[in-house]
Design a protein around this motif. Structure first.
Motif, PDB file in Angstrom:
ATOM      1  N   UNK A   1      23.539 -20.922 105.107  1.00 51.89           N
ATOM      2  CA  UNK A   1      24.255 -22.001 105.269  1.00 51.89           C
ATOM      3  C   UNK A   1      25.236 -22.150 106.279  1.00 51.89           C
ATOM      4  N   UNK A   2      26.182 -21.152 106.425  1.00 48.05           N
ATOM      5  CA  UNK A   2      27.116 -21.060 107.377  1.00 48.05           C
ATOM      6  C   UNK A   2      26.403 -20.795 108.833  1.00 48.05           C
ATOM      7  N   UNK A   3      25.573 -20.189 108.918  1.00 49.01           N
ATOM      8  CA  UNK A   3      24.684 -19.884 110.228  1.00 49.01           C
ATOM      9  C   UNK A   3      24.358 -21.221 110.667  1.00 49.01           C
ATOM     10  N   UNK A   4      23.584 -22.373 109.957  1.00 50.62           N
ATOM     11  CA  UNK A   4      23.264 -23.452 110.323  1.00 50.62           C
ATOM     12  C   UNK A   4      24.533 -24.497 110.679  1.00 50.62           C
ATOM     13  N   UNK A   5      25.536 -24.291 109.502  1.00 55.97           N
ATOM     14  CA  UNK A   5      26.985 -24.934 109.981  1.00 55.97           C
ATOM     15  C   UNK A   5      27.366 -24.808 111.203  1.00 55.97           C
TER      16      UNK A   5
END
Length: 185
Positions: free
Chosen positions: A145-149
């Motif tokens: 999720x952090x990567x996509x964010x």
């Protein structure tokens, strides 16, 4: 005799700096008004206004009277797009190591001002601490999720990627913030 905006823009496109300056000054209040509704991570309101002014300048350069609506409408759209692009860019780059830049500052003798070695080492240590905390404290889902964010994805887009509700993504982002708070200090 006062000229219309379109006449001034035409002159500005032909290299008339005073016409360009006139249009920039005339529409600066509109840029400030638009910029008040945005927040730039790691920046302040002057940074947003500056991005808006870049958008206004681009509007002056690219405006075509025959193809476009009124210049004020066109300029407003260009300003908003420039600000949104800057915000997305800042979101994607907010956790890059601080030493990935080239200073544009120069001493009076023309030599570039270089960062001191201590601050470079400190920045690297902070980045390493942050990366270590990401690996140790976050679940696989939270890391993804952090990567996509950080790529600039919205909660809706991230939710679609993982087949999750927006609220689930929001909860994951909130957990990430809590877990990583103070990790890069």
């Amino acid at each position: 005799m006062l000229k219309s905006d379109e006449d001034c823009i035409s002159l500005a496109q032909q290299g008339d700096e005073s016409a360009c300056e006139y249009i920039l000054n005339k529409y600066k209040p509109m840029v400030r008004s638009v910029s008040r509704t945005y927040f730039l991570l790691g920046g302040d309101s002057d940074d947003i206004v500056q991005e808006g002014m870049i958008g206004l300048y681009r509007a002056i350069c690219s405006f075509r009277k025959a193809e476009s609506a009124a210049f004020s409408t066109y300029a407003n759209i260009c300003v908003r797009r420039q600000i949104c692009s800057a915000i997305k860019s800042a979101a994607r780059k907010k956790h890059q190591p601080l030493n990935d830049y080239i200073s544009l500052d120069y001493h009076e003798n023309g030599a570039p001002v270089l960062p001191d070695p201590e601050s470079i080492i400190e920045s690297k240590e902070q980045s390493e601490n942050l990366y270590r905390a990401i690996e140790e404290k976050l679940s696989k889902f939270e890391r993804e999720v952090l990567k996509e964010y950080l790529k600039g994805g919205t909660y809706e887009e991230i939710g679609a990627i993982f087949g999750k509700e927006v609220k689930s993504i929001d909860n994951a982002i909130q957990r990430i913030r809590k877990k990583l708070k103070g990790a890069n200090t």
